[in-house]
Each structure stands twice: as structure tokens, then as C-alpha cells.
Design a protein around this motif. Structure first.
Motif, PDB file in Angstrom:
ATOM      1  N   UNK A 236       3.291   8.360  -7.279  1.00 36.64           N
ATOM      2  CA  UNK A 236       4.297   7.691  -8.086  1.00 36.64           C
ATOM      3  C   UNK A 236       5.653   7.542  -7.434  1.00 36.64           C
ATOM      4  N   UNK A 237       6.146   8.570  -6.747  1.00 39.49           N
ATOM      5  CA  UNK A 237       7.495   8.512  -6.188  1.00 39.49           C
ATOM      6  C   UNK A 237       7.620   7.488  -5.066  1.00 39.49           C
ATOM      7  N   UNK A 238       6.497   7.069  -4.488  1.00 40.40           N
ATOM      8  CA  UNK A 238       6.553   6.056  -3.436  1.00 40.40           C
ATOM      9  C   UNK A 238       6.418   4.640  -3.975  1.00 40.40           C
TER      10      UNK A 238
ATOM     11  N   UNK B 256       4.702  -1.477  -6.945  1.00 39.60           N
ATOM     12  CA  UNK B 256       3.503  -0.938  -7.571  1.00 39.60           C
ATOM     13  C   UNK B 256       2.342  -1.160  -6.605  1.00 39.60           C
ATOM     14  N   UNK B 257       1.724  -0.071  -6.154  1.00 39.28           N
ATOM     15  CA  UNK B 257       0.615  -0.128  -5.194  1.00 39.28           C
ATOM     16  C   UNK B 257      -0.529   0.726  -5.721  1.00 39.28           C
ATOM     17  N   UNK B 258      -1.763   0.246  -5.697  1.00 42.31           N
ATOM     18  CA  UNK B 258      -2.897   1.041  -6.166  1.00 42.31           C
ATOM     19  C   UNK B 258      -3.033   2.360  -5.404  1.00 42.31           C
ATOM     20  N   UNK B 259      -3.306   3.432  -6.140  1.00 45.76           N
ATOM     21  CA  UNK B 259      -3.612   4.764  -5.595  1.00 45.76           C
ATOM     22  C   UNK B 259      -2.454   5.402  -4.836  1.00 45.76           C
ATOM     23  N   UNK B 260      -1.235   4.895  -5.003  1.00 46.89           N
ATOM     24  CA  UNK B 260      -0.075   5.450  -4.301  1.00 46.89           C
ATOM     25  C   UNK B 260       0.613   6.502  -5.169  1.00 46.89           C
TER      26      UNK B 260
ATOM     27  N   UNK C 296      14.451   7.719  -2.110  1.00 38.93           N
ATOM     28  CA  UNK C 296      15.114   6.413  -2.267  1.00 38.93           C
ATOM     29  C   UNK C 296      14.619   5.390  -1.256  1.00 38.93           C
ATOM     30  N   UNK C 297      13.581   5.751  -0.512  1.00 32.95           N
ATOM     31  CA  UNK C 297      12.935   4.830   0.410  1.00 32.95           C
ATOM     32  C   UNK C 297      11.504   5.308   0.632  1.00 32.95           C
TER      33      UNK C 297
END
Length: 390
Positions: free
Chosen positions: A375-377, A369-373, A333-334
Motif C-alpha cells: 500500500x505505501x508504494x 494504483x498497481x496490482x499486488x503492490x 513520499x517516493x
């Protein structure tokens, strides 16, 4: 096959651990003692990096299962010989084999159960899988070093082309001097080329049933082992989710008309409503989102760049960003983002996907939404972002 494939599975698994940001204490397990991996900034380019590494880790791991089983079957006479121990040296070899065989079977079983979300084992998958991997890695390295001479001899002893032409009737056992051979082998029921075809066919079948979850497109329809199913309804938000709004306790009462994004900088607190976010400059980009279980999907996201929100908070060059969700419980959740992840031009606080507002399950009213991160983050239902210089 195993000598090439297993190191790739090991390497991509360790890369997944690093991608979770162990330097922030958000990779599981947190406390790994002297097994801590060397840290580095997980890159945002190429944008499909985590999709590739985790897709290879899960996909190749599944494809190798028939090969592992065939390997264990081929050495069964040695594993089941009696008496099991005749000397101290053989005792040590047996212990190493116990760690090797037990380690690979443990990793396969827990890994398969995890990607199917079936946690029947009653302990932390992340902790057990991580430490189990190191047990297997140690035993694998020792086994390879000890068996290199035999591997070379074995590969040179027979011509692959000849074996592919040898029928079952012409198949003969290995010389009895080889201690992997049964003392009184029965008549062959399968030729060596038949074994290769059976194992290879099994691996190809597993690949066909799973590869679509990472590749996407028309191949997804063939991914019968996809844990979230091959179809997800219709419309712009019709793609998989790992955690639904209902499971996270997100309701209309939690996200009402008074929702506002809280931005925190050094000595500054800024609250921005949803309408104000929509009035800010919007950036659209097609990015994949990849889950640790191996599935991934690419969608068109649009929203406000994180670096522009950092500027609003008064931190133009953040070293970190702490993102919190409206979700009150749950391990994810963070999330803490690295500086390069915040400043990437395609890193967004996404408000829309495929031209439509985010659905509840996909993180309405806003998600990361961040490239190459992993999914859960890519935190959903974002409530606040704290930008830090250090």
C-alpha cells in the motif's frame, strides 16, 4: 501447530520484504549485510497477492499467540529448573532456548505494537523486526533439528482421540522420566482436552476479531482489533487510509489550480494538467490495496494507465519508474516501480475511486494504483513520474 504455522509466518514476512523492492533500496532496513535475500521481480498477478501474503503474515501471527503462550507454559518446568546449567552442553542448549523464546516474544510484541501504530519502543520497527526475525529463524531451525526425535516420540506416545475423551479427574501427569514434568506436580486443574479447547478457542477468538481486516465485506464489522477502525464514514471515499493529507502536510495551497503532472523520459519533460489527464482514455478496474499492518480493502479505481503515460514521456518499454509525491517529508513520499508493474494493463495513475474524485486523504488529485503492490508504494498526491529504460 507451531511447526506448521511459524514457517508460514516467517515465509510471508520475508516475501513482504521482497515486495518492497530491496533492489531499489526502498525496503527497510536497507543495509542488511549478508542477510540480503535473493532478489526477483515482484509479480503483479494475482492482483491480491500482497493482500494474501501480508494478511496471512499478520493474521496467522496473531492467531498463533495463544499457541505460543501455551507452549511456553507447557515447558515452564524445564525453563525454570534449578540450577539452570549443569554442563557445557546444557549451557549451549540454554543459550539456544534464550534466542528461541526471546526471539519469538520480541517478534510478537513488536509486531502487535506495529499493527496498532503504537511505537513505544523507541527504535526502528523495521530494522529490529527484520534482524530479530533472523535471530528467531536460526534458533527455531536448530531447535527443530535437535528436538525431532522427541517430537516424534511425543506425538506417538498418546492417542489424541483418547485424550479428547479423558476428563480432568482421569488426567494423569506425564512420566517423571520426561524432564519437562514438574518433580511434584499438583492435582490437575484442567484436562488435556480442556487445554486444547482453551488454546484453540483463544486462537479462534483472535481470528474472529482480526480476520475481517483482510477479508473485508461483512466480516469487517467483527474486526474489533482493526487499527483504523471498522467504519470510515460514508460515500465513495469511505475506506481506510494509513496517512492523511493533514499528516502529510497536503493543503489546498499545495494542490491548487496550477497543479500539473510532470512526466520525465529520456531527454523529454512533459507537463500535463488535471483537465488534460481527465480527457485522456480512462481505465477502470477493481483492485485491492493492502497495508503492511495487515488490513486491506478493494475499491473501484479509474484513471490513466501508467504504460500510456510512459508512451507520452517517450519511453514505450520502461524498466523502472520513479514516482514522487507532493509530500515533502516521510519515508514513503517516493517509490520506484518495476517494469512489469508499470506495463501491467491495470496499473493506473488513479484520478477517481468508486465513481468520485479522490478525496484529499486518498491522494487528490492523483495517486498510483498497481496490482499486488504494498500500500505505501501506491504513492498519493503524485507530482512527477520519471520513466527509465534501465
Amino acid at each position: 501447530m507451531l511447526l506448521v504455522g511459524l514457517p508460514l509466518v516467517i515465509l510471508t514476512g520475508l516475501l513482504s520484504y521482497i515486495a518492497y523492492g530491496p533492489q531499489f533500496g526502498q525496503a527497510l532496513p536497507v543495509d542488511v549485510g549478508w542477510l540480503r535475500l535473493p532478489g526477483f521481480e515482484w509479480p503483479t498477478r494475482p492482483a491480491w497477492l500482497y493482500r494474501l501474503t501480508q494478511g496471512v503474515h499478520v493474521g496467522l501471527g496473531l492467531v498463533l499467540i495463544p499457541v505460543v503462550l501455551a507452549k511456553l507454559w507447557s515447558v515452564a518446568p524445564k525453563l525454570l529448573s534449578w540450577p539452570p546449567v549443569r554442563s557445557v552442553a546444557e549451557l549451549l542448549e540454554r543459550l539456544s532456548l534464550l534466542l528461541l523464546v526471546g526471539g519469538v516474544l520480541f517478534e510478537i510484541v513488536t509486531g502487535v505494537l506495529n499493527i496498532q501504530y503504537d511505537y513505544i519502543f523507541g527504535f526502528s520497527f523495521y530494522t529490529a523486526h527484520y534482524f530479530g526475525a533472523w535471530v528467531f529463524i536460526g534458533a527455531f531451525v536448530v531447535h527443530v533439528l535437535v528436538k525431532v526425535p522427541r517430537m516424534v516420540k511425543g506425538l506417538r506416545s498418546r492417542s489424541l482421540r483418547t485424550e479428547l475423551r479423558t476428563s480432568r479427574e482421569e488426567t494423569r501427569p506425564e512420566p517423571l522420566a520426561d524432564d519437562l514434568v514438574a518433580v511434584a506436580p499438583a492435582e490437575p486443574t484442567l484436562s488435556r482436552r480442556g487445554v486444547l479447547a482453551l488454546v484453540g478457542g483463544g486462537s479462534v477468538l483472535v481470528a474472529a476479531l482480526t480476520a475481517g481486516q483482510s477479508i473485508g465485506g461483512f466480516t469487517r464489522q467483527a474486526a474489533f482489533l482493526l487499527p483504523r477502525g471498522r467504519t470510515n464514514g460514508e460515500g465513495p471515499n469511505a475506506f481506510p487510509v494509513n496517512r492523511t493529507a493533514a499528516a502529510a502536510g497536503i493543503t489546498a495551497e499545495v494542490v491548487d489550480q496550477r497543479w500539473g503532472l510532470v512526466l520525465l523520459g529520456e531527454g523529454r519533460v512533459v507537463r500535463i494538467g488535471l483537465d488534460d489527464l481527465r480527457q485522456m482514455r480512462q481505465h477502470a478496474v477493481r483492485l485491492p490495496i493492502a497495508c503492511v499492518e495487515g488490513w486491506s480493502t478493494t475499491q473501484l479505481w479509474s484513471g490513466v494507465r501508467l504504460r500510456e503515460l510512459a508512451a507520452v514521456a517517450g519511453v514505450s518499454a520502461p524498466a523502472q519508474a520513479h514516482v514522487r509525491s507532493l509530500e515533502r517529508e516521510g519515508a514513503f513520499n517516493q517509490a520506484m516501480l518495476q517494469g512489469n508493474q508499470v506495463l501491467d494493463p491495470d496499473s493506473l495513475l488513479a484520478l477517481r475511486v468508486n465513481g468520485a474524485d479522490l478525496s484529499w486523504d486518498h491522494g487528490y488529485p492523483a495517486r498510483i494504483i498497481v496490482p499486488a503492490l504494498p500500500g505505501v508504494h501506491n504513492t498519493k498526491w503524485v507530482s512527477s513520474i520519471e520513466f527509465r529504460r534501465s
